[in-house]
Design a protein around this motif. Structure first.
Motif, PDB file in Angstrom:
ATOM      1  N   ASN A  97     -13.553   1.763   1.259  1.00  0.00           N
ATOM      2  CA  ASN A  97     -12.844   1.565  -0.004  1.00  0.00           C
ATOM      3  C   ASN A  97     -13.434   2.408  -1.123  1.00  0.00           C
ATOM      4  O   ASN A  97     -13.704   1.926  -2.214  1.00  0.00           O
ATOM      5  N   ASP A 150       0.849  -1.192   0.000  1.00  0.00           N
ATOM      6  CA  ASP A 150       0.000   0.000   0.000  1.00  0.00           C
ATOM      7  C   ASP A 150       0.885   1.243   0.000  1.00  0.00           C
ATOM      8  O   ASP A 150       2.103   1.129   0.014  1.00  0.00           O
ATOM      9  N   PRO A 191      -2.400   2.838   6.060  1.00  0.00           N
ATOM     10  CA  PRO A 191      -3.422   1.996   5.432  1.00  0.00           C
ATOM     11  C   PRO A 191      -3.068   0.519   5.505  1.00  0.00           C
ATOM     12  O   PRO A 191      -1.895   0.162   5.659  1.00  0.00           O
ATOM     13  N   SER A 192      -4.098  -0.305   5.421  1.00  0.00           N
ATOM     14  CA  SER A 192      -3.950  -1.775   5.445  1.00  0.00           C
ATOM     15  C   SER A 192      -3.498  -2.302   6.799  1.00  0.00           C
ATOM     16  O   SER A 192      -3.070  -3.435   6.906  1.00  0.00           O
ATOM     17  N   ASP A 224     -11.293   5.141   3.418  1.00  0.00           N
ATOM     18  CA  ASP A 224     -10.459   3.945   3.309  1.00  0.00           C
ATOM     19  C   ASP A 224     -11.244   2.708   3.743  1.00  0.00           C
ATOM     20  O   ASP A 224     -11.209   1.665   3.096  1.00  0.00           O
ATOM     21  N   THR A 275       5.782   3.689   1.079  1.00  0.00           N
ATOM     22  CA  THR A 275       5.164   2.434   0.677  1.00  0.00           C
ATOM     23  C   THR A 275       5.025   1.548   1.910  1.00  0.00           C
ATOM     24  O   THR A 275       5.974   1.411   2.678  1.00  0.00           O
TER      25      THR A 275
END
Lengths: 541, 182
Positions: free
Chosen positions: B142, A243, A256-257, B139, A463
């Motif tokens: 999504n 991500d 994120p993620s 987020d 990243t």
């Protein structure tokens, strides 16, 4: 199932081309490997019965046999190669300019060809369903082909007997007949010196070395399959994350993620360039470059873990877990994740200062004020009693058919519509001011706003990576290489000798490097009276 | 006897290998397809969040607060032209559907509160607008392209997900779908 009993007494499975034990061609099956009478035997898979070529009873067998065909496998690979190359004609969707609509972009840029390209789905080829299926089918073909060949091959090599049928020997590529007496004991001892494994059965001798080379391709396939499995595991977020996040200097944002569990703060972004004086070694090279050459991209970051029960969006309670200097190839690591330095934007505006003065007289200043561009106030009161009210704020100003608008929320080209209330006045003057712009809408303003200064900050692009599939890819790749080496650098060489009353036959076979086996034979027959075998393929060709 | 046994064994082996391979292929395909629209799909429960509401001095609102109501979640920003175009439709239908137990909630993605407040004043928006400053809810749902609109029924299940602008008629029919029954 019709088993075939050979005259040597061995019972072969249906579809056998050459008897597993003595090598005699099985009548009626020679077409399978294209063996013609009197020509050399095709030694592929030892002439064993590839089951796929025999049974075709139910759906399972039919499916199995389809994938078991090497022809099918090769076609799948060819189709995949062609498709892969088609995907490179125009850029893939992820590489077209951000914000461009692929539905129109391809047609606008590349005309009709581009439109066809888009409509056939080539703009997103490598993650398209049918491309994935092609790769998957290659995987299936790989597994089934291997199973279907390694089992019979293994059995045929295990069951081979030193005593071979005369047609098997005569139709080998290397063959000779010697009349008269020969020194067999010397032949055997020489073979052993060449590190052949020798087995003897009455007057028949089998000398063999390098059999394990035959397993190379299958070891190689196992490696490939592990590699493919590793690639499959990338679909599981717990195994693989890739991500990206932009972080502005001074800002703390969620990574994120990570399910909102981790946050990162950009304390400072540093871009250093090579200095000619400090780096004398590079002086000549640096002088050739028009622009400064960067020597370091660095983000001084703090990584936080969220400690309160997570409701997305709510103010988090954060606990710092890692303070790191992130440089290219030096990521910050936390809990299996790694943050890599991968992009940056410089000089985004953060603050702007304006000076209010009389039109035409810059000495008569009515005061100065500074606007924080992320949270501007609506009104600024100046020392002289004048007031400035922000009527409109455009962070990234542009003109849309004559109408001012903002392209984004980021202050990359800030512009304002100000209402200026001079001291004691109730009626405002309207001013429009931005970077390099100062427009007096009416042309009758008594006061003017001048840009007095600004602050900027940098944005770092990080990243976010997590990859637990690397061990699979590494081990798969290693096994793949072992298989390649095993099959490439060793040869499976066999020499047969058979003695009858007044004649001695010798035959040789190898899976590659015929020159090598000829030299081996030359060495072992020296002084034994055996005649050097002729290369029957060369004679005919 | 031996032959049929062997044949059965082979059939079982082949079936097992084929089933295993088919399973892996299915996993890869499904995995790849669901990667693009990972989190909230139609028919799934809308995940909860909590954000500050504009014009309330920092009071927060969460999706759970609206339990039992139909909820329309509209992701928007002031710099997004099609978002701006559909704002009047939402405002027009809001009073009618509020009485019927449907709440329209805007999730704004701007950075600067002042700009959003001016926008809300300009269009006289009376439905609640929340500030997704860090883009976290975006987020979570999504959301790639704005405007994006989720229509959530009274059980908290996403009935419809619309990417792109809505017309007044379409908006009306989607809102009808999430009107609580009874």
């Amino acid at each position: 199932m019709n088993r075939i009993k050979c005259e040597c007494g061995h019972v072969n499975p249906e579809g056998t081309v050459l008897c597993e034990a003595c090598g005699k061609p099985v009548e009626g099956n020679q077409h399978i490997d294209g063996n013609e009478k009197d020509k050399l035997l095709n030694m592929r898979y030892e002439g064993s019965a590839r089951r796929s070529k025999t049974y075709n009873r139910n759906l399972v067998d039919k499916t199995w046999n389809f994938f078991s065909s090497v022809k099918v496998g090769v076609w799948l690979i060819v189709i995949t190669l062609i498709a892969s190359s088609l995907g490179t004609i125009f850029p893939q969707e992820m590489y077209i300019p951000p914000g461009a609509d692929p539905a129109t972009h391809y047609e606008e840029q590349y005309g009709l060809a581009g439109q066809i390209y888009y409509q056939l789905g080539f703009h997103n080829l490598y993650s398209s369903l049918w491309y994935m299926l092609l790769i998957a089918l290659i995987g299936v073909s790989l597994v089934i082909c291997s199973i279907d060949r390694v089992v019979p091959l293994h059995r045929a090599l295990k069951k081979q007997k030193p005593k071979r049928h005369h047609t098997f020997l005569k139709r080998q590529r290397l063959f000779s007949q010697t009349e008269g007496d020969v020194d067999i004991e010397k032949f055997i001892s020489r073979l052993k010196k060449q590190r052949y494994r020798v087995t003897r059965q009455d007057d028949s001798i089998l000398a063999e070395k390098g059999r394990f080379s035959r397993w190379g391709p299958y070891v190689n396939h196992i490696g490939l399959i592990i590699f493919l499995l590793g690639a499959l595991l990338r679909f599981i977020p717990a195994m693989y994350v890739d991500d990206f996040v932009w972080v502005r200097e001074g800002e703390t944002v969620v990574i994120p993620s990570t399910h909102g569990e981790y946050y990162v703060k950009n304390k400072n972004f540093i871009l250093e360039t090579y200095n000619e004086k400090e780096n004398e070694r590079f002086q000549a090279a640096l002088q050739q470059e028009a622009a400064p050459v960067p020597s370091n991209y660095q983000t001084n970051a703090v990584i936080y873990k969220r400690t309160d029960p997570r409701v997305v969006g709510a103010e988090p309670e954060l606990e710092p877990i890692n303070e790191a200097e992130i440089r290219v190839n030096e990521p910050a690591k936390f809990n299996g994740f790694a943050l890599y330095q991968s992009s940056f934007q410089q000089n985004e505006f953060t603050k702007m200062s304006f000076k209010l003065h009389e039109t035409g007289n810059e000495e008569k200043v009515l005061g100065e004020f500074t606007i924080d561009l992320t949270s501007p106030k609506t009104e600024y009161e100046l020392d002289s009693g004048a007031r400035v009210v922000i009527d409109q704020y455009y962070p990234e100003y542009y003109l849309d058919n004559g109408e001012p608008r903002s392209k984004s929320k980021y202050p990359k080209n800030p512009a304002f519509v100000f209402y200026v209330y001079p001291p004691g006045e109730e009626k405002p003057e309207i001013s429009f001011a931005g970077i390099g712009m100062n427009i007096d809408a009416t042309g009758e303003n008594d006061y003017k706003l001048n840009l007095a200064g600004f602050d900027t900050r940098d944005v770092t692009g990080l990243t976010v990576k997590k990859d637990y599939t690397l061990p699979f890819l590494g081990i798969g790749g290693l096994i793949f290489m072992i298989g390649v080496i095993q099959g490439m650098y060793w040869n499976h060489r066999r020499i047969w000798l058979q003695k009858s009353k007044d004649k001695v036959w010798i035959a040789g076979h190898t899976n590659k490097n015929w020159y090598g086996i000829k030299r081996d034979i030359e060495k072992v027959i020296e002084g034994t009276g055996i005649e050097m075998p002729e290369d029957q393929q060369q004679l005919k060709g | 006897m031996d032959k049929t046994k062997k044949k059965r064994k082979r059939l079982i082996f082949r079936s097992a290998v084929l089933v295993l391979l088919l399973g892996l292929v299915a996993f890869a395909v499904i995995g790849n397809l669901s990667k693009d629209n990972a989190v909230v799909a139609e028919g799934e429960e809308a995940p909860n969040f909590q954000l500050k509401q504009f014009g309330t001095n920092g009071k927060t609102m969460s999706l759970e607060d609206l339990e039992g109501k139909g909820v329309m979640l509209n992701f928007w920003a002031t710099y997004c032209k099609p978002c701006e175009a559909e704002m009047p439709y939402m405002q027009k239908l809001y009073p009618k559907y509020k009485d019927k137990g449907v709440e329209i909630v805007g999730v704004n993605l701007d950075a600067t509160k002042m700009i959003v407040n001016k926008f809300i004043d300009e269009y006289d928006l009376t439905f609640p607008n929340l500030h997704d400053e860090g883009g976290q809810v975006m987020d979570l749902y999504n959301v790639g392209q704005i405007p994006s609109t989720y229509f959530i029924n009274e059980d908290g299940v996403v009935v419809e997900k619309v990417v792109g602008p809505l017309t007044l008629e379409k908006l009306d029919s989607y809102l009808q779908q999430i009107q609580p029954k009874g």
